[in-house]
Design an enzyme around this catalytic site. Structure first.
Site, PDB file in Angstrom:
ATOM      1  N   GLY A   1      -7.806   2.423   1.707  1.00  0.00           N
ATOM      2  CA  GLY A   1      -6.806   3.715   2.100  1.00  0.00           C
ATOM      3  C   GLY A   1      -6.887   4.418   1.808  1.00  0.00           C
ATOM      4  O   GLY A   1      -8.615   4.608   1.686  1.00  0.00           O
TER       5      GLY A   1
ATOM      6  N   HIS B   1      21.780   5.473  31.814  1.00  0.00           N
ATOM      7  CA  HIS B   1      22.809   6.252  31.662  1.00  0.00           C
ATOM      8  C   HIS B   1      23.956   5.982  31.147  1.00  0.00           C
ATOM      9  O   HIS B   1      24.713   5.272  31.841  1.00  0.00           O
ATOM     10  CB  HIS B   1      23.193   7.568  32.549  1.00  0.00           C
ATOM     11  CG  HIS B   1      23.876   8.627  33.226  1.00  0.00           C
ATOM     12  ND1 HIS B   1      23.589   9.408  32.825  1.00  0.00           N
ATOM     13  CD2 HIS B   1      25.340   8.266  33.722  1.00  0.00           C
ATOM     14  CE1 HIS B   1      24.560  10.527  32.794  1.00  0.00           C
ATOM     15  NE2 HIS B   1      25.848   9.832  32.736  1.00  0.00           N
TER      16      HIS B   1
ATOM     17  N   GLY C   1       0.900  -1.344  -0.026  1.00  0.00           N
ATOM     18  CA  GLY C   1       0.121  -0.264   0.025  1.00  0.00           C
ATOM     19  C   GLY C   1       0.767   1.096   0.041  1.00  0.00           C
ATOM     20  O   GLY C   1       2.044   1.427  -0.271  1.00  0.00           O
TER      21      GLY C   1
ATOM     22  N   LYS D   1      11.122   7.661   5.024  1.00  0.00           N
ATOM     23  CA  LYS D   1      12.199   7.427   5.928  1.00  0.00           C
ATOM     24  C   LYS D   1      13.588   7.689   5.395  1.00  0.00           C
ATOM     25  O   LYS D   1      14.613   7.415   5.639  1.00  0.00           O
ATOM     26  CB  LYS D   1      11.128   6.746   7.175  1.00  0.00           C
ATOM     27  CG  LYS D   1      10.868   7.385   8.234  1.00  0.00           C
ATOM     28  CD  LYS D   1       9.299   7.204   7.890  1.00  0.00           C
ATOM     29  CE  LYS D   1       9.001   8.775   7.364  1.00  0.00           C
ATOM     30  NZ  LYS D   1       7.872   8.746   7.589  1.00  0.00           N
TER      31      LYS D   1
END
Ligand code: FAD
Ligand code: NAD
Length: 466
Positions: free
Chosen positions: A144, A444, A40, A51
């Site tokens: 869609g 961290h 799609g 992207k």
């Protein structure tokens, strides 16, 4: 005539995911797609190719602007090879759509290539390569959406273009005029700005990303302005004309003056509209609403009780992961299960850099609902990890109920926020309080520490590192 428990029309993230889940649940499943590749909009001309280009252009920007800060020197000029960049994007798309072929085979799903249209509520005519008629007890509409435009614009698809063409340009525009400062305009605008185009964004509302929290719009607007994009807010486009290789856009500003913009390409990104052309929905008794969406009830069932609809073709956010959730929801509903989707907890992400991500209520929505809330905000620049990588723009903002401390909304802009938002979704699915998040150990140094710090700020205004 082949006969199925369920047939799905459309193979986007809604349709193909629904097909897999139906097959997993033991249903004999078929999927019909009018194009020769599955996946799609999302896989072919949406999420994945955009992207890919965002990543490639980000690398270019890093190499030209930031490598030197890290003590990396590249002798000679760094150049963009657009043909190669677009070629790589297509290779990523081909690999990804090929992956869907594999998944269909693995799950014994029959794939038909051709346009699917209803003969009646249990029969579908397929026109195209695999032309035939099939029968199905249940049918899912997953057809869609397509780009929408403005009534006075002629999309010539050469210079006055939609996102589909913007993903395969043959040259870098000299001046790209973008109509619509929403997700597509900003993501693709950033791609071409990084590659050297002058970029003007014309937005009708008084801020970009008008549906997101205003703080995020403001921060991203600053980033675009810093990159020398012209951000024309509160401008109402009146006309778009093409004159040879030039595109002339006229827009009215807040004062009522008409401002003219001249560029060589114009991207029209003013939203998308549901797609039902050729589906012959009436023949099955499937009703559309006045926005052209397939009307569904809370079970995503249409006005024909054996036919369901999902994704961009129905109401709600036009997002791939929303379509996927609905695909699973419908498959499980049809199998007699009782699935659930919390639409408030579908995150929204803009993949610019810094990334923008959000889930839950915005400040404006909480104010409109008269909910008393508190705000905890933490800037990325105060994090060691952000300074180490040089990604110091942005912040995390947590909105929590003033009385119960329950997290009601999380809004963030900064490096890796597209991934960081998953923590907020998880916390909110479990109805966490800000204090719950603040008491969880966050490794961290990570960007995720900004979420903990924002939660601390929301709990008792006791962030540690500001
Ligand atoms: P679609 O993906 O549109 O698929 C529908 C399919 O049905 C199509 O293949 C179509 O050919 C087929 N079809 C239609 N009618 C028929 C018929 N009668 N017979 C047979 N086949 C038919 N969303 C995100 O969540 N993240 C992103 O990063 C993101 N980026 C995007 C970038 C761009 C440039 C664009 C345009 C969209 C982006 N989106 C993104 C939105 C996302 O692509 C859609 O929300 C998603 O694809 C909707 O899925 P769907 O299954 O409902 O429909
Ligand atoms: P959008 O709705 O995100 O943005 C459209 C923008 O155009 C809005 O800001 C709107 O105010 C503006 N606009 C509307 N009419 C205008 C006019 N006459 N003049 C100037 N501005 C005008 O739509 P989009 O960017 O086209 O994207 C379409 C859909 O695709 C969206 O629903 C989005 O969810 C989806 N998408 C998602 C992603 C993602 O999740 N990262 C990426 C791309 C697209």
């Amino acid at each position: 005539m082949k006969s199925y428990d369920v047939a799905i029309i459309g193979s986007g993230p809604g349709g193909y995911v629904a097909a897999i889940r139906c097959a997993q649940l033991g249903m004999k499943t078929a999927i019909i797609e009018k194009y020769s590749t599955l996946g799609g909009t999302c896989l072919n001309v949406g999420c994945i190719p955009s992207k890919a280009l965002l990543s490639s252009s980000h690398h270019y920007e890093e190499a030209t602007k930031h490598f030197e800060d890290h003590g990396i020197e590249i002798p000679g000029e760094i150049k963009v090879n657009l043909e190669k960049m677009i070629g790589r994007k297509q290779a990523v798309v081909d690999q990804t759509t090929g992956g869907i072929d594999f998944l269909m085979k693995k799950n014994n799903i029959d794939v038909f290539e051709g346009l699917g249209s209803f003969i009646d509520a249990t029969h579908i005519k397929i026109e195209g390569k695999d032309a035939q008629e099939i029968e199905a007890k249940k049918i899912i509409i997953a057809t869609g959406s397509k780009p929408s435009t403005l009534p006075f614009i002629t999309l010539d698809k050469e210079r006055v273009i939609t996102s589909t063409e913007a993903l395969k340009l043959k040259e870098i525009p000299k001046h790209l005029i973008i109509i619509g400062g929403g997700v597509i305009g900003l993501e693709l605008g950033q791609v071409y700005r990084r590659l050297g185009a002058e970029v003007t964004v014309i937005e009708y509302m008084d801020r970009i990303l008008p549906t997101m929290d205003a703080g995020l719009s403001k921060e991203l607007n600053k980033v675009f302005k810093k990159a020398k994009c012209k951000m024309m807010l509160s401008h109402k486009v009146q006309s778009v004309e093409r004159n040879g290789d030039e595109v002339i856009v006229k827009a009215e500003n807040k004062k009522g003056d008409v401002v003219e913009f001249k560029g060589d390409y114009c991207l029209v990104s003013v939203g998308r509209k549901p797609y039902t052309a050729g589906l012959n929905a009436e023949a099955a008794g499937v009703k559309l609403n006045d926005r052209g969406q397939v009307e569904v009830n809370d079970h995503l069932q249409t006005s024909a009780s054996n036919i369901y609809a999902i994704g961009d073709v129905i109401k709600g956010a036009m997002l791939a992961h929303k379509a996927e959730e609905e695909g699973v929801f419908v498959a499980e509903t049809m199998a007699g299960q009782k699935p659930h989707i919390d639409y408030n907890l579908i995150p929204g992400v803009v993949y610019t850099w810094p990334e923008v991500a959000a889930v839950g209520k915005t400040e404006d929505q909480l104010k409109a609902d008269n909910v008393e809330y508190k705000v905890g905000q933490f800037p990325f620049r105060a994090l060691g990890r952000a300074r180490a990588s040089g990604d110091i723009d942005g912040f995390v903002k947590i909105l929590a109920d003033k009385t119960t401390d329950e997290v009601l909304g999380v809004h963030m802009i900064g490096a890796r926020c597209a991934d960081l938002i998953a923590e907020a979704v998880t916390a909110m699915e479990f109805r966490a309080s800000a204090e719950d998040i603040s008491r969880m150990s966050h490794a961290h140094p990570t960007f995720a520490e900004a979420v903990k710090e924002a939660a601390l700020a929301a709990t008792d205004d006791r962030a540690l590192h500001v």
